[in-house]
Design a protein around this motif. Sequence first.
Motif, PDB file in Angstrom:
ATOM      1  N   TRP A  96      39.635  44.807  70.843  1.00  0.00           N
ATOM      2  CA  TRP A  96      39.008  45.803  69.970  1.00  0.00           C
ATOM      3  C   TRP A  96      39.951  46.269  68.868  1.00  0.00           C
ATOM      4  CZ3 TRP A  96      34.121  45.775  69.732  1.00  0.00           C
ATOM      5  CH2 TRP A  96      33.361  45.433  70.845  1.00  0.00           C
ATOM      6  N   VAL A  97      41.229  46.313  69.150  1.00  0.00           N
ATOM      7  CA  VAL A  97      42.209  46.679  68.120  1.00  0.00           C
ATOM      8  C   VAL A  97      42.301  45.567  67.079  1.00  0.00           C
ATOM      9  CG1 VAL A  97      44.631  47.244  67.695  1.00  0.00           C
ATOM     10  CG2 VAL A  97      43.483  48.133  69.731  1.00  0.00           C
ATOM     11  N   VAL A  98      42.301  44.310  67.545  1.00  0.00           N
ATOM     12  CA  VAL A  98      42.315  43.170  66.621  1.00  0.00           C
ATOM     13  C   VAL A  98      41.040  43.173  65.790  1.00  0.00           C
ATOM     14  CG1 VAL A  98      42.313  40.650  66.464  1.00  0.00           C
ATOM     15  CG2 VAL A  98      43.827  41.794  68.086  1.00  0.00           C
ATOM     16  N   PHE A  99      39.893  43.438  66.426  1.00  0.00           N
ATOM     17  CA  PHE A  99      38.629  43.507  65.692  1.00  0.00           C
ATOM     18  C   PHE A  99      38.685  44.581  64.612  1.00  0.00           C
ATOM     19  CE2 PHE A  99      34.535  45.684  65.203  1.00  0.00           C
ATOM     20  CZ  PHE A  99      33.800  44.666  64.629  1.00  0.00           C
ATOM     21  N   ALA A 100      39.193  45.762  64.958  1.00  0.00           N
ATOM     22  CA  ALA A 100      39.273  46.859  63.982  1.00  0.00           C
ATOM     23  C   ALA A 100      40.171  46.484  62.808  1.00  0.00           C
ATOM     24  CB  ALA A 100      39.783  48.133  64.655  1.00  0.00           C
ATOM     25  N   GLY A 101      41.314  45.882  63.095  1.00  0.00           N
ATOM     26  CA  GLY A 101      42.216  45.465  62.019  1.00  0.00           C
ATOM     27  C   GLY A 101      41.601  44.389  61.146  1.00  0.00           C
ATOM     28  N   ALA A 102      40.968  43.390  61.768  1.00  0.00           N
ATOM     29  CA  ALA A 102      40.334  42.321  61.001  1.00  0.00           C
ATOM     30  C   ALA A 102      39.169  42.854  60.168  1.00  0.00           C
ATOM     31  CB  ALA A 102      39.853  41.219  61.937  1.00  0.00           C
ATOM     32  N   ALA A 103      38.378  43.753  60.753  1.00  0.00           N
ATOM     33  CA  ALA A 103      37.247  44.324  60.023  1.00  0.00           C
ATOM     34  C   ALA A 103      37.728  45.118  58.814  1.00  0.00           C
ATOM     35  CB  ALA A 103      36.416  45.208  60.951  1.00  0.00           C
ATOM     36  N   ILE A 107      36.871  44.189  54.972  1.00  0.00           N
ATOM     37  CA  ILE A 107      36.244  45.179  54.103  1.00  0.00           C
ATOM     38  C   ILE A 107      37.075  45.369  52.839  1.00  0.00           C
ATOM     39  CG2 ILE A 107      35.729  47.646  53.880  1.00  0.00           C
ATOM     40  CD1 ILE A 107      34.813  47.539  56.827  1.00  0.00           C
ATOM     41  N   ALA A 108      38.395  45.455  52.994  1.00  0.00           N
ATOM     42  CA  ALA A 108      39.275  45.649  51.831  1.00  0.00           C
ATOM     43  C   ALA A 108      39.208  44.455  50.884  1.00  0.00           C
ATOM     44  CB  ALA A 108      40.712  45.883  52.294  1.00  0.00           C
ATOM     45  N   THR A 109      39.233  43.224  51.426  1.00  0.00           N
ATOM     46  CA  THR A 109      39.172  42.061  50.541  1.00  0.00           C
ATOM     47  C   THR A 109      37.799  41.935  49.894  1.00  0.00           C
ATOM     48  OG1 THR A 109      38.631  40.598  52.394  1.00  0.00           O
ATOM     49  CG2 THR A 109      40.959  40.782  51.779  1.00  0.00           C
ATOM     50  N   SER A 110      36.751  42.311  50.616  1.00  0.00           N
ATOM     51  CA  SER A 110      35.409  42.296  50.022  1.00  0.00           C
ATOM     52  C   SER A 110      35.300  43.321  48.911  1.00  0.00           C
ATOM     53  CB  SER A 110      34.350  42.560  51.091  1.00  0.00           C
ATOM     54  OG  SER A 110      34.339  41.532  52.036  1.00  0.00           O
ATOM     55  N   LEU A 111      35.855  44.510  49.129  1.00  0.00           N
ATOM     56  CA  LEU A 111      35.848  45.540  48.097  1.00  0.00           C
ATOM     57  C   LEU A 111      36.598  45.063  46.856  1.00  0.00           C
ATOM     58  CD1 LEU A 111      35.169  48.423  47.168  1.00  0.00           C
ATOM     59  CD2 LEU A 111      37.305  49.155  48.223  1.00  0.00           C
ATOM     60  N   LEU A 112      37.736  44.427  47.067  1.00  0.00           N
ATOM     61  CA  LEU A 112      38.500  43.886  45.948  1.00  0.00           C
ATOM     62  C   LEU A 112      37.677  42.846  45.186  1.00  0.00           C
ATOM     63  CD1 LEU A 112      41.242  43.792  44.485  1.00  0.00           C
ATOM     64  CD2 LEU A 112      41.908  41.999  46.090  1.00  0.00           C
ATOM     65  N   GLY A 113      36.996  41.968  45.916  1.00  0.00           N
ATOM     66  CA  GLY A 113      36.162  40.960  45.275  1.00  0.00           C
ATOM     67  C   GLY A 113      35.008  41.566  44.498  1.00  0.00           C
ATOM     68  N   VAL A 114      34.367  42.588  45.058  1.00  0.00           N
ATOM     69  CA  VAL A 114      33.258  43.250  44.375  1.00  0.00           C
ATOM     70  C   VAL A 114      33.746  43.946  43.113  1.00  0.00           C
ATOM     71  CG1 VAL A 114      31.614  45.167  44.575  1.00  0.00           C
ATOM     72  CG2 VAL A 114      31.809  43.489  46.408  1.00  0.00           C
ATOM     73  N   MET A 115      34.871  44.648  43.213  1.00  0.00           N
ATOM     74  CA  MET A 115      35.397  45.353  42.040  1.00  0.00           C
ATOM     75  C   MET A 115      35.810  44.374  40.951  1.00  0.00           C
ATOM     76  SD  MET A 115      37.434  48.436  44.011  1.00  0.00           S
ATOM     77  CE  MET A 115      38.559  48.675  42.685  1.00  0.00           C
ATOM     78  N   LEU A 116      36.463  43.278  41.324  1.00  0.00           N
ATOM     79  CA  LEU A 116      36.860  42.273  40.348  1.00  0.00           C
ATOM     80  C   LEU A 116      35.628  41.617  39.729  1.00  0.00           C
ATOM     81  CD1 LEU A 116      39.199  40.741  39.000  1.00  0.00           C
ATOM     82  CD2 LEU A 116      39.076  39.097  40.880  1.00  0.00           C
ATOM     83  N   GLY A 117      34.627  41.323  40.549  1.00  0.00           N
ATOM     84  CA  GLY A 117      33.385  40.739  40.037  1.00  0.00           C
ATOM     85  C   GLY A 117      32.675  41.671  39.070  1.00  0.00           C
ATOM     86  N   LYS A 118      32.631  42.959  39.385  1.00  0.00           N
ATOM     87  CA  LYS A 118      32.005  43.939  38.486  1.00  0.00           C
ATOM     88  C   LYS A 118      32.767  44.019  37.172  1.00  0.00           C
ATOM     89  CE  LYS A 118      29.207  47.281  37.467  1.00  0.00           C
ATOM     90  NZ  LYS A 118      27.884  46.957  37.004  1.00  0.00           N
ATOM     91  N   TRP A 119      34.085  44.017  37.255  1.00  0.00           N
ATOM     92  CA  TRP A 119      34.912  44.084  36.045  1.00  0.00           C
ATOM     93  C   TRP A 119      34.702  42.832  35.200  1.00  0.00           C
ATOM     94  CZ3 TRP A 119      39.263  41.211  34.442  1.00  0.00           C
ATOM     95  CH2 TRP A 119      39.926  41.737  33.340  1.00  0.00           C
ATOM     96  N   LEU A 120      34.715  41.655  35.848  1.00  0.00           N
ATOM     97  CA  LEU A 120      34.526  40.407  35.108  1.00  0.00           C
ATOM     98  C   LEU A 120      33.138  40.314  34.484  1.00  0.00           C
ATOM     99  CD1 LEU A 120      36.282  37.726  37.349  1.00  0.00           C
ATOM    100  CD2 LEU A 120      36.917  38.408  35.035  1.00  0.00           C
ATOM    101  N   SER A 121      32.129  40.868  35.157  1.00  0.00           N
ATOM    102  CA  SER A 121      30.767  40.787  34.632  1.00  0.00           C
ATOM    103  C   SER A 121      30.601  41.574  33.334  1.00  0.00           C
ATOM    104  CB  SER A 121      29.756  41.274  35.660  1.00  0.00           C
ATOM    105  OG  SER A 121      29.832  42.674  35.823  1.00  0.00           O
ATOM    106  N   THR A 122      31.487  42.523  33.082  1.00  0.00           N
ATOM    107  CA  THR A 122      31.413  43.273  31.822  1.00  0.00           C
ATOM    108  C   THR A 122      32.145  42.556  30.698  1.00  0.00           C
ATOM    109  OG1 THR A 122      33.396  44.575  32.338  1.00  0.00           O
ATOM    110  CG2 THR A 122      31.262  45.472  33.045  1.00  0.00           C
TER     111      THR A 122
END
Length: 150
Positions: A96-103, A107-122
């Motif tokens: 469960w600790v490994v799951f929490a860390g991986a999750a 989430i952080a890498t997905s957020l980075l991808g979404v923010m970069l994608g939003k920035w690039l789309s402009t």
Amino acid sequence: MPVNTSPKFSSVSVTDATAADAIDVIESDRPSSAIAQSNLPEPQTDPEPSEPFTPTIDPGAVAVLGSTFVTIFFAEVGDKTQLAVLLMSAESEKPWVVFAGAACALIATSLLGVMLGKWLSTRVSPKTLERSAAVVLLFISATLLWDVLH
């Protein structure tokens, strides 16, 4: 407005009054009967709703959510990230600790991808962005194929 250092308090309930009325009660020299006859607002009760609240769901948002989940899920199954999590969970004996860390990391890498994608789309048209991603993926594929063949 001068501050009254010795206010005269009365026995009026402040819960039904507005803040301005409460200040008037504190600073007032009127007797409590005059305060009780002032224009204090009546307590309001919420009317019964005529029909129950039903949230609306945007079908476009559901479609984007579903396609994103399916795409990422199948892209990650058997990926090196999943294998790393599998090994870390087996070694640490704290799944469960490994799951929490991986999750959190995903989430952080997905957020980075979404923010970069939003920035690039402009700044870049969707067609150019799609072609650039295709070129990058083709380059990675060619590099991997080159390593396998040599």
